[in-house]
Design an enzyme around this catalytic site. Structure first.
Site, PDB file in Angstrom:
ATOM      1  NE  ARG A  80      37.849  39.532  41.535  1.00  0.00           N
ATOM      2  CZ  ARG A  80      37.367  38.301  41.666  1.00  0.00           C
ATOM      3  NH1 ARG A  80      38.131  37.272  41.326  1.00  0.00           N
ATOM      4  NH2 ARG A  80      36.166  38.081  42.130  1.00  0.00           N
ATOM      5  CG  ASN A 114      42.849  38.839  43.071  1.00  0.00           C
ATOM      6  OD1 ASN A 114      43.150  38.075  42.151  1.00  0.00           O
ATOM      7  ND2 ASN A 114      43.283  40.088  43.123  1.00  0.00           N
ATOM      8  N   PRO A 131      36.258  39.194  49.900  1.00  0.00           N
ATOM      9  CG  PRO A 131      34.862  39.754  51.655  1.00  0.00           C
ATOM     10  CD  PRO A 131      34.967  39.812  50.174  1.00  0.00           C
ATOM     11  CD  GLU A 132      41.391  35.890  49.378  1.00  0.00           C
ATOM     12  OE1 GLU A 132      41.667  34.737  49.033  1.00  0.00           O
ATOM     13  OE2 GLU A 132      41.450  36.859  48.612  1.00  0.00           O
ATOM     14  CE  LYS A 184      36.129  33.649  47.740  1.00  0.00           C
ATOM     15  NZ  LYS A 184      36.658  34.497  46.672  1.00  0.00           N
TER      16      LYS A 184
END
Length: 268
Positions: A252, A165, A2-3, A51
């Site tokens: 990723r 990402n 999660p961003e 985060k």
């Protein structure tokens, strides 16, 4: 993973449901916390830091959680059926008379003294959505290692906290630079503008589950390159490319447009 905007929204929802209320249910389903009972304590606040999620309760205690790749917190009203995954994936339940906060697939869950939070988050750079945000400090951190690839520098939470990402790929596109371009090769002033843009984008997206980085492109194109493998670049028409990288044991995807993001490509 999660961003920062996703974590901010989770913290906001948890705070709205729990803060100022007394816990009537405390069920922490990880071995080292199995005997911990927080019932009877008031939740003081839920604060995001990069985060990380910090749930502070009476008595100087903080429940620290991190969502990593697929963890989540879900809020349910009293009597509402829980939906978020099978019961064996539940790692935490914090309940009040009105709501239940249920943590699914939480890879990090620990209890610490509130005064010791710095041990967990003290290494982080300026928080893009926090009161400590400072664009000059973030830009200086990004520039500290001129040989470091741009995407790698953006993802390092010690430089600035909150980029994941998706934003790393989108910001490299907005900088018109390859994700693998050393930051020292960027023109002067680009890193500061990129840090300011990251702040603006996360602020714009933090209160919604719909993430948009594009402007004036219509509802069918919320992102410039991420998730758009094989589609034409909105800027130059070149087909967007993708390379899967294994980082810290996790795969990723990296998306970029080879036409308008000049510089080195991924290693073979």
């Amino acid at each position: 993973m999660p961003e920062g905007d996703t974590v901010w929204l989770a913290a906001h929802q948890l705070h709205e449901a729990l803060a100022g209320r007394v816990l009537t249910v405390s069920d922490l389903r990880v071995p080292r916390l199995a005997t911990v009972d927080l019932t009877g304590r008031q939740v003081l606040d839920v604060t995001p830091r990069g985060k990380h999620l910090l749930t502070r309760v009476e008595g100087g205690l903080t429940l620290h959680s991190h969502l990593r790749m697929d963890g989540s917190w879900r809020i349910f009203r009293a009597g509402e059926r829980w939906r978020g995954g099978p019961a064996h994936q539940i790692r935490a339940v914090l309940g009040t008379a009105d709501h239940s906060a249920v943590g699914y697939r939480l890879p990090v869950l620990e209890l610490l003294r509130t005064g010791e939070e710095n041990r967990i988050v003290g290494h982080l750079g300026p928080d893009l959505l926090g009161p400590d945000w400072d664009v000059a400090t973030a830009a200086a951190n990004l520039a500290a290692d001129p040989s470091r690839p741009l995407r790698e520098a953006l993802l390092d939470q010690r430089n600035l906290a909150g980029i994941g990402n998706v934003y790393a790929c989108e910001l490299a596109f907005l900088a018109k630079a390859s994700p693998w371009l050393p930051v020292g090769e960027l023109p002067e002033g680009v890193l500061a503008r990129l840090a300011a843009t990251a702040h603006r984008l996360l602020e714009a997206n933090k209160a919604t589950h719909d993430r948009i980085t594009t402007t004036g492109r219509g509802p069918g194109m919320p992102l410039y390159v991420y998730g758009r493998l094989g589609r034409p670049c909105a800027r130059c028409g070149t087909l967007v490319r993708k390379r899967n990288l294994v980082e810290n044991g996790t795969e990723r995807p990296v998306y970029w447009c080879p036409g308008c993001q000049p510089g080195p490509g991924p290693s073979p």
